[in-house]
Design an enzyme around this catalytic site. Sequence first.
Site, mmCIF file in Angstrom:
data_model
loop_
_atom_site.group_PDB
_atom_site.id
_atom_site.type_symbol
_atom_site.label_atom_id
_atom_site.label_comp_id
_atom_site.label_asym_id
_atom_site.label_seq_id
_atom_site.Cartn_x
_atom_site.Cartn_y
_atom_site.Cartn_z
ATOM 1 N N GLU A 57 27.685 -21.231 -10.488
ATOM 2 C CA GLU A 57 28.553 -21.671 -11.588
ATOM 3 C C GLU A 57 28.562 -23.187 -11.701
ATOM 4 O O GLU A 57 28.554 -23.750 -12.791
ATOM 5 C CB GLU A 57 30.014 -21.246 -11.356
ATOM 6 C CG GLU A 57 30.276 -19.805 -11.085
ATOM 7 C CD GLU A 57 30.145 -19.432 -9.620
ATOM 8 O OE1 GLU A 57 29.155 -19.856 -8.985
ATOM 9 O OE2 GLU A 57 31.003 -18.705 -9.122
ATOM 10 N N ALA A 168 -8.038 4.135 7.896
ATOM 11 C CA ALA A 168 -9.090 5.154 7.988
ATOM 12 C C ALA A 168 -9.132 5.719 9.406
ATOM 13 O O ALA A 168 -8.477 5.207 10.311
ATOM 14 C CB ALA A 168 -10.440 4.547 7.611
ATOM 15 N N TRP A 175 -7.542 -4.202 3.262
ATOM 16 C CA TRP A 175 -7.859 -4.011 1.836
ATOM 17 C C TRP A 175 -7.803 -2.546 1.388
ATOM 18 O O TRP A 175 -8.709 -2.063 0.747
ATOM 19 C CB TRP A 175 -9.222 -4.611 1.471
ATOM 20 C CG TRP A 175 -9.546 -5.963 2.036
ATOM 21 C CD1 TRP A 175 -10.795 -6.394 2.363
ATOM 22 C CD2 TRP A 175 -8.666 -7.059 2.281
ATOM 23 N NE1 TRP A 175 -10.738 -7.690 2.821
ATOM 24 C CE2 TRP A 175 -9.442 -8.119 2.791
ATOM 25 C CE3 TRP A 175 -7.294 -7.273 2.160
ATOM 26 C CZ2 TRP A 175 -8.914 -9.352 3.162
ATOM 27 C CZ3 TRP A 175 -6.754 -8.500 2.536
ATOM 28 C CH2 TRP A 175 -7.556 -9.511 3.022
ATOM 29 N N ASP A 205 -3.996 -4.849 13.452
ATOM 30 C CA ASP A 205 -4.400 -5.676 12.298
ATOM 31 C C ASP A 205 -4.325 -7.179 12.556
ATOM 32 O O ASP A 205 -4.851 -7.959 11.769
ATOM 33 C CB ASP A 205 -3.516 -5.358 11.080
ATOM 34 C CG ASP A 205 -3.631 -3.903 10.651
ATOM 35 O OD1 ASP A 205 -4.577 -3.237 11.097
ATOM 36 O OD2 ASP A 205 -2.769 -3.451 9.885
HETATM 37 N N1 LIG Z 1 -1.474 0.083 4.955
HETATM 38 C C1 LIG Z 1 -0.299 -0.389 5.371
HETATM 39 O O1 LIG Z 1 0.588 -0.710 4.574
HETATM 40 C C2 LIG Z 1 -0.075 -0.540 6.834
HETATM 41 C C3 LIG Z 1 1.008 -1.291 7.281
HETATM 42 C C4 LIG Z 1 1.225 -1.396 8.636
HETATM 43 C C5 LIG Z 1 0.380 -0.754 9.522
HETATM 44 N N2 LIG Z 1 -0.686 -0.050 9.059
HETATM 45 C C6 LIG Z 1 -1.603 0.660 9.990
HETATM 46 O O2 LIG Z 1 -0.797 1.450 10.852
HETATM 47 C C7 LIG Z 1 -1.461 1.538 12.120
HETATM 48 C C8 LIG Z 1 -0.479 1.180 13.223
HETATM 49 O O3 LIG Z 1 0.496 2.172 13.259
HETATM 50 P P1 LIG Z 1 1.655 2.182 14.341
HETATM 51 O O4 LIG Z 1 2.530 3.307 13.937
HETATM 52 O O5 LIG Z 1 1.078 2.142 15.697
HETATM 53 O O6 LIG Z 1 2.364 0.756 14.056
HETATM 54 P P2 LIG Z 1 3.852 0.265 14.142
HETATM 55 O O7 LIG Z 1 4.777 1.299 13.630
HETATM 56 O O8 LIG Z 1 3.891 -1.062 13.482
HETATM 57 O O9 LIG Z 1 4.089 0.028 15.678
HETATM 58 C C9 LIG Z 1 4.470 1.066 16.504
HETATM 59 C C10 LIG Z 1 4.979 0.503 17.817
HETATM 60 O O10 LIG Z 1 6.176 -0.232 17.574
HETATM 61 C C11 LIG Z 1 6.889 -0.282 18.788
HETATM 62 N N3 LIG Z 1 8.310 -0.074 18.604
HETATM 63 C C12 LIG Z 1 9.282 -0.895 18.996
HETATM 64 N N4 LIG Z 1 10.479 -0.403 18.712
HETATM 65 C C13 LIG Z 1 10.287 0.778 18.141
HETATM 66 C C14 LIG Z 1 11.158 1.768 17.642
HETATM 67 N N5 LIG Z 1 12.471 1.637 17.652
HETATM 68 N N6 LIG Z 1 10.623 2.879 17.124
HETATM 69 C C15 LIG Z 1 9.272 3.045 17.073
HETATM 70 N N7 LIG Z 1 8.404 2.134 17.523
HETATM 71 C C16 LIG Z 1 8.910 1.010 18.060
HETATM 72 C C17 LIG Z 1 6.309 0.792 19.689
HETATM 73 O O11 LIG Z 1 5.625 0.130 20.733
HETATM 74 P P3 LIG Z 1 6.441 -0.325 22.046
HETATM 75 O O12 LIG Z 1 7.005 0.927 22.613
HETATM 76 O O13 LIG Z 1 5.446 -0.984 22.874
HETATM 77 O O14 LIG Z 1 7.516 -1.258 21.616
HETATM 78 C C18 LIG Z 1 5.332 1.540 18.820
HETATM 79 O O15 LIG Z 1 4.222 2.005 19.503
HETATM 80 C C19 LIG Z 1 -2.632 0.605 12.068
HETATM 81 O O16 LIG Z 1 -3.791 1.356 11.817
HETATM 82 C C20 LIG Z 1 -2.331 -0.280 10.888
HETATM 83 O O17 LIG Z 1 -3.484 -0.753 10.269
HETATM 84 C C21 LIG Z 1 -0.935 0.067 7.735
#
Ligand SMILES: NC(=O)c1ccc[n+]([C@@H]2O[C@H](COP(=O)([O-])OP(=O)(O)OC[C@H]3O[C@@H](n4cnc5c(N)ncnc54)[C@H](OP(=O)(O)O)[C@@H]3O)[C@@H](O)[C@H]2O)c1
Length: 362
Positions: A57, A168, A175, A205
């Site tokens: 404001e 994949a 990308w 990543d």
């Molecule tokens: N296309 C997209 O938009 C996109 C975006 C992001 C990721 N990705 C892809 O997703 C894949 C990775 O998947 P992700 O599921 O492993 O990744 P994430 O969900 O980012 O990480 C998972 C990790 O987070 C940690 N974490 C900490 N606190 C947590 C909680 N409260 N609950 C759950 N996890 C917790 C855990 O490891 P700790 O137990 O060691 O803490 C768990 O293993 C990759 O291939 C990536 O390229 C794609």
Amino acid sequence: MSVSAAELSAMARARELGMGVLGTTSPNPAVGAVVLAADGTPVGEGATAPPGGPHAEVRALAQAGERARGGTAVVTLEPCAHTGRTGPCTEALIAAGVARVVVAVPEPTQLAGGGAARLRAAGIEVELGVEQQAAEEGALGAWLTGVREHRPFVVWKVAGTLDGRVAAADGSSRWVTGPEARAAVHRLRATCDAVVVGSGTALADDPQLTVRDAELPPTHPAAARQPLRVVLDRRGRLPGTARVLDDAAPTLVSVAAGPQELLEELFARDVRRVLLEGGPTLAAAFLREGLVDEAVVHLAPKLLGAGAPLVGDLGITGIGDALTLSVVGLTRLGGDVEIRLRPNRHTGDRRVADHRGATGGS
Ligand SMILES: NC(=O)c1ccc[n+]([C@@H]2O[C@H](COP(=O)([O-])OP(=O)(O)OC[C@H]3O[C@@H](n4cnc5c(N)ncnc54)[C@H](OP(=O)(O)O)[C@@H]3O)[C@@H](O)[C@H]2O)c1
């Protein structure tokens, strides 16, 4: 209540002004204001400056100058009546000689409340609740979640293929979407105070998680600032060489036991709007706990047939228990599609009901 067409169009502009500073005002609300002269012509506009700077404001009144006298101030949030880091907006409105103030959202906090009463006592006409829902679902949403639930607002962003794969089968995920969608992610980051991923994404990543290519004018308050980068890494797997640890922006490596604890930690650091960019594991953890307020899904017209899913296990086995969302926006971004959604929360949602009860709600 009678509100003129000029006031309604000023309110739409005020909402837009608020959206323009989203991500630069926390822990304060992103408010927009327009001043109309006595004949209804817009003569000033403003939005909340970063903390410590003038409120919307005051900025709009400064632009209007003498033309505000006898005119109307149109504001998305009830003007504050208290002295915080800046003086009360009510006194600025009274001094400027406005005859009328049109407000979308009544001030929900006791500390800053009483603005409308103060203005009315000074002989100014006040209309409260004008297009309130639109303002609450816009730039004020994050701040209101903070007031009502004592936690930041969470936007979950994910990019996937038509068959819901975020990576994949070989783990490659770079990308998934095209340049227009990626630029939109940078603009979205600029509206947030923190960007969160899990260690899985950080390891797979090695993202930098900064705002780049957001096409912001250099004078925009978000152009000079970066959201806090957050990696949830309970097992300490993040290597010291990770790009997220470079000096391009501040970073928090959190060992919080769950999303709720993490959000409390971030709220205490004045974070009011979080972008969850984590992978399927973290997304599922937030969704299971009802901690996603908005979803931004970028869908690429591609098929992979295998690979990591959009979201991990939600503990749902029957279609009747599906987590349902409502589409609130649909945009084409180059060859991709952006879908904005809000999870449907009903009174039967035990977690939301318990949580609201615990924090007093509003
Ligand atoms: N296309 C997209 O938009 C996109 C975006 C992001 C990721 N990705 C892809 O997703 C894949 C990775 O998947 P992700 O599921 O492993 O990744 P994430 O969900 O980012 O990480 C998972 C990790 O987070 C940690 N974490 C900490 N606190 C947590 C909680 N409260 N609950 C759950 N996890 C917790 C855990 O490891 P700790 O137990 O060691 O803490 C768990 O293993 C990759 O291939 C990536 O390229 C794609």
